[in-house]
Design an enzyme around this catalytic site. Structure first.
Site, PDB file in Angstrom:
ATOM      1  N   SER A 145     -16.179   8.250  -4.528  1.00 60.94           N
ATOM      2  CA  SER A 145     -16.332   6.527  -3.408  1.00 60.94           C
ATOM      3  C   SER A 145     -17.873   6.586  -2.638  1.00 60.94           C
ATOM      4  CB  SER A 145     -15.289   7.208  -2.263  1.00 60.94           C
ATOM      5  OG  SER A 145     -15.012   5.982  -1.172  1.00 60.94           O
ATOM      6  N   TYR A 162      -9.845  10.732   3.456  1.00 61.12           N
ATOM      7  CA  TYR A 162     -10.592   9.981   2.631  1.00 61.12           C
ATOM      8  C   TYR A 162     -12.024  10.721   2.970  1.00 61.12           C
ATOM      9  CZ  TYR A 162     -10.439   6.240  -0.707  1.00 61.12           C
ATOM     10  OH  TYR A 162     -11.291   5.832  -2.547  1.00 61.12           O
TER      11      TYR A 162
END
Length: 257
Positions: A145, A162
């Site tokens: 990401s 995350y």
């Protein structure tokens, strides 16, 4: 001239392929000629995806798998190997999103994000890696990401769990690439910015995405369907035969500032 992006004769396994980017990745690989194996928890959705992929003229094998369960992973990898005889490409895509202030993050929420986005990625790579080592060839693409590299200011949304998981994916990619470099396996990662999918639907529908991309992304927009395919096919094909341990951010310039 030889098409170095041709994947005919290859077998590609895509995790988390019941929706979103996993479906896009599976279709992109199929369009380059690869036979596909797809897995996810929601097997009923896999069957619909399987039909879409077979309509592209390649084979597709669907199998249920929960990346939080190492026994499930081992069973799935064995089933794919038994079905096709090999696994050439792994797209380690299964993941979950989360946005909770750090001080409010419950134990089970943290464990779910780390378990799926980091532990699951490693355990799938470990089991598929055994098959690839045996065959002397493999292309592993982990899905990281932009949050493998950067986070958000306190004016946007919180991403502690995350970002911790995706930051781990970045370093895991480097570590596996180093361990397996002389075994015929490359290990790389893609670092997407925000793309609309089932997982990101809430932030897109809430209207906050436009403001965030305007503030953080030089291109001023989220990613569009298909804009990850080039990076995917590069890492999956022999075009990247001398590239390993890298993360390619496909983020509209987000990580450049």
């Amino acid at each position: 001239m030889t098409n170095m992006f041709d994947l005919t004769g290859k077998v590609a396994l895509v995790t988390g392929a019941s929706s979103g980017l996993g479906v896009q990745f599976a279709k992109a690989l199929a369009q380059q000629g690869a036979d596909i194996a797809i897995c996810a928890r929601r097997v009923e959705k896999l069957e619909a995806v399987k039909k879409e992929i077979e309509a592209l003229g390649v084979k597709c094998f669907a199998y249920k798998c929960d990346v939080l369960d190492t026994a499930s992973i081992s069973e799935m990898v064995k089933a794919v190997e038994d079905h096709y005889g090999k696994i050439d490409i792994l797209v380690n895509n299964a993941g979950v999103g989360d946005s909770v202030p750090a001080e409010d993050t419950p134990d089970d929420g943290w464990n779910r994000v780390i378990g799926t986005n980091l532990n699951g990625v490693f355990f799938v790579a470990r089991e598929v890696g055994k098959v690839m080592i045996k065959n002397g060839y493999g292309k592993i693409i982990n899905i990281g990401s932009l949050h493998s590299e950067v986070v958000m200011s306190n004016k946007a949304w919180p991403v502690a769990a995350y970002a911790a998981a995706k930051g781990g994916v970045k370093m895991m990619t480097k570590a596996l690439a180093t361990e397996w470099a002389r075994k015929g396996i490359t290990v790389n990662a893609i670092g997407p910015a925000y793309f609309e999918s089932e997982m990101t639907g809430e932030v897109f529908e809430g209207g906050g995405m436009d403001a965030v991309t305007d503030a953080y992304c030089p291109m001023g927009r989220a990613g569009r369907p298909g804009e990850l395919n080039g990076a995917l096919i590069y890492f999956a094909s022999d075009a990247s035969s001398y590239t390993t341990g890298q993360i390619l951010f496909v983020d509209g310039g987000w990580t450049a500032i």
